[in-house]
Design a protein around this motif. Structure first.
Motif, short mmCIF file in Angstrom:
data_model
loop_
_atom_site.label_atom_id
_atom_site.label_comp_id
_atom_site.label_asym_id
_atom_site.label_seq_id
_atom_site.Cartn_x
_atom_site.Cartn_y
_atom_site.Cartn_z
N TYR A 74 11.04 1.47 2.99
CA TYR A 74 10.37 0.25 2.60
C TYR A 74 10.80 -0.94 3.44
N GLN A 75 12.06 -0.96 3.84
CA GLN A 75 12.56 -2.09 4.62
C GLN A 75 11.96 -2.11 6.02
N GLU A 76 11.71 -0.95 6.59
CA GLU A 76 11.20 -0.86 7.95
C GLU A 76 9.68 -0.97 8.02
N SER A 77 9.02 -0.68 6.91
CA SER A 77 7.56 -0.62 6.89
C SER A 77 6.88 -1.90 7.40
N PRO A 78 7.31 -3.10 6.98
CA PRO A 78 6.64 -4.31 7.49
C PRO A 78 6.69 -4.43 9.01
N ASN A 79 7.80 -3.99 9.60
CA ASN A 79 7.91 -4.04 11.06
C ASN A 79 6.94 -3.08 11.73
N ILE A 80 6.75 -1.91 11.12
CA ILE A 80 5.78 -0.95 11.65
C ILE A 80 4.38 -1.53 11.58
N ILE A 81 4.06 -2.17 10.45
CA ILE A 81 2.73 -2.78 10.28
C ILE A 81 2.50 -3.85 11.33
N PHE A 118 9.99 -6.66 -3.63
CA PHE A 118 10.10 -7.58 -2.49
C PHE A 118 9.52 -6.94 -1.24
N HIS A 119 9.85 -5.68 -1.00
CA HIS A 119 9.39 -4.99 0.21
C HIS A 119 7.89 -4.70 0.14
N ILE A 120 7.39 -4.38 -1.04
CA ILE A 120 5.95 -4.14 -1.19
C ILE A 120 5.17 -5.40 -0.87
N LYS A 121 5.66 -6.53 -1.35
CA LYS A 121 4.98 -7.81 -1.05
C LYS A 121 5.03 -8.11 0.44
N ASN A 122 6.11 -7.74 1.10
CA ASN A 122 6.18 -7.91 2.56
C ASN A 122 5.14 -7.06 3.27
N ASN A 123 4.90 -5.85 2.76
CA ASN A 123 3.86 -4.99 3.32
C ASN A 123 2.48 -5.62 3.15
N LEU A 124 2.24 -6.16 1.96
CA LEU A 124 0.96 -6.81 1.69
C LEU A 124 0.73 -7.99 2.63
N GLU A 125 1.78 -8.76 2.83
CA GLU A 125 1.67 -9.94 3.69
C GLU A 125 1.43 -9.55 5.15
N ALA A 126 2.04 -8.46 5.60
CA ALA A 126 1.94 -8.05 7.00
C ALA A 126 0.60 -7.39 7.31
N ALA A 127 -0.01 -6.74 6.34
CA ALA A 127 -1.23 -5.97 6.58
C ALA A 127 -2.41 -6.87 6.95
N SER A 128 -3.31 -6.32 7.75
CA SER A 128 -4.52 -7.07 8.12
C SER A 128 -5.41 -7.29 6.91
N TYR A 129 -5.52 -6.24 6.09
CA TYR A 129 -6.36 -6.29 4.89
C TYR A 129 -5.65 -5.55 3.76
N VAL A 130 -6.08 -5.83 2.54
CA VAL A 130 -5.57 -5.13 1.36
C VAL A 130 -6.76 -4.65 0.54
N THR A 131 -6.69 -3.41 0.07
CA THR A 131 -7.68 -2.91 -0.88
C THR A 131 -6.98 -2.69 -2.21
N THR A 132 -7.68 -2.99 -3.30
CA THR A 132 -7.09 -2.83 -4.62
C THR A 132 -8.17 -2.46 -5.63
N THR A 133 -7.78 -2.39 -6.90
CA THR A 133 -8.64 -1.77 -7.91
C THR A 133 -9.55 -2.72 -8.68
N THR A 134 -9.06 -3.92 -9.00
CA THR A 134 -9.82 -4.83 -9.86
C THR A 134 -9.76 -6.26 -9.33
N LYS A 135 -10.70 -7.08 -9.79
CA LYS A 135 -10.71 -8.49 -9.39
C LYS A 135 -9.47 -9.20 -9.93
N LEU A 136 -9.03 -8.83 -11.12
CA LEU A 136 -7.85 -9.45 -11.72
C LEU A 136 -6.63 -9.25 -10.82
N PHE A 137 -6.45 -8.03 -10.34
CA PHE A 137 -5.32 -7.75 -9.46
C PHE A 137 -5.54 -8.37 -8.09
N ALA A 138 -6.79 -8.37 -7.64
CA ALA A 138 -7.10 -8.98 -6.34
C ALA A 138 -6.75 -10.47 -6.33
#
Length: 219
Positions: A74-81, A118-138
């Motif tokens: 998880y720590q390295e994932s944002p750098n890969i993205i 914390f690391h998941i949020k870093n992945n979300l921030e680094a990604a070009s786009y995010v897909t998710t399930t509902t408008k509430l979560f979006a």
């Protein structure tokens, strides 16, 4: 963003989180259908063991779609993205569950002790786009990454597992389906069902699901 690519097939690499459950419904199935319906525009590869450190491997693709994290670190994932982004590869992070589940969730302590939220949020921030399930979560993810798109959960109704024989009944059926991590959610229905005791001959409650990976496999 598709206008960024040439008229040749767009190559998509899909990195499922597992071979069942989320991996099937959020990663594999949607992309199998993407290639099935739009096979002239897209070529999809699904890889459960990506060559993380091989730059030439990544360069074969224009889009990389992953669930929550690339690889196991998880720590390295944002750098890969970020590396993939620098190569001009569109990165799409799929997320179907809140990054910090409540205390009732079996994975709460694991996520908390390893600071995974914390690391998941870093992945979300680094990604070009995010897909998710509902408008509430979006709406919540939008605070981190404004390029968020809702792809609702869905099933292929033609699959055999969803075509079991249904016994005829005059009763109204209520169905609930969930894994063992949703046991606390099921408790929401506890008092509701009790208030319907006078109608017990008119309805049927059907509980389905649970998984063999959790600590609770039946109730």
């Amino acid at each position: 963003f598709l206008n960024r690519f040439s008229m040749s097939k767009i190559k998509v690499l899909v990195l499922p989180s597992d071979r069942t459950g989320v991996g099937k419904f959020r990663s594999v199935d949607p992309h199998v259908h993407l290639q099935k319906i739009y096979g002239e525009e897209f070529h999809v590869d699904i890889d459960y063991e990506p060559k993380i450190n091989d730059e030439n491997y990544w360069k074969n693709y224009q889009i990389v779609h992953f669930h929550r994290v690339i690889g196991q670190n998880y720590q390295e994932s944002p750098n890969i993205i970020k590396k993939l982004n620098s190569l001009g590869i569109v990165t799409i992070c799929d997320l179907d569950d809140y990054w910090m589940p409540g205390k009732e969730h079996p994975a709460h302590e694991l996520i908390k002790s390893n600071n995974l939220s914390f690391h998941i949020k870093n992945n979300l921030e680094a990604a070009s786009y995010v897909t998710t399930t509902t408008k509430l979560f979006a709406d919540e993810i939008y605070k981190i990454n404004k390029n968020v798109v809702v792809l609702p959960n869905a099933i292929d109704v033609d699959e055999s597992q969803f075509n079991g024989k249904t016994e005829p009944s005059d009763r109204v059926r209520f169905g609930w389906l969930g894994g063992s991590s949703h046991l606390h959610d099921l408790m929401i229905l506890k008092d509701t069902v009790g208030t319907m005791v006078d109608l017990k001959d008119k309805f049927q409650m059907v509980l389905c699901g649970f998984d063999t990976r959790g600590t609770v496999t039946e109730i």
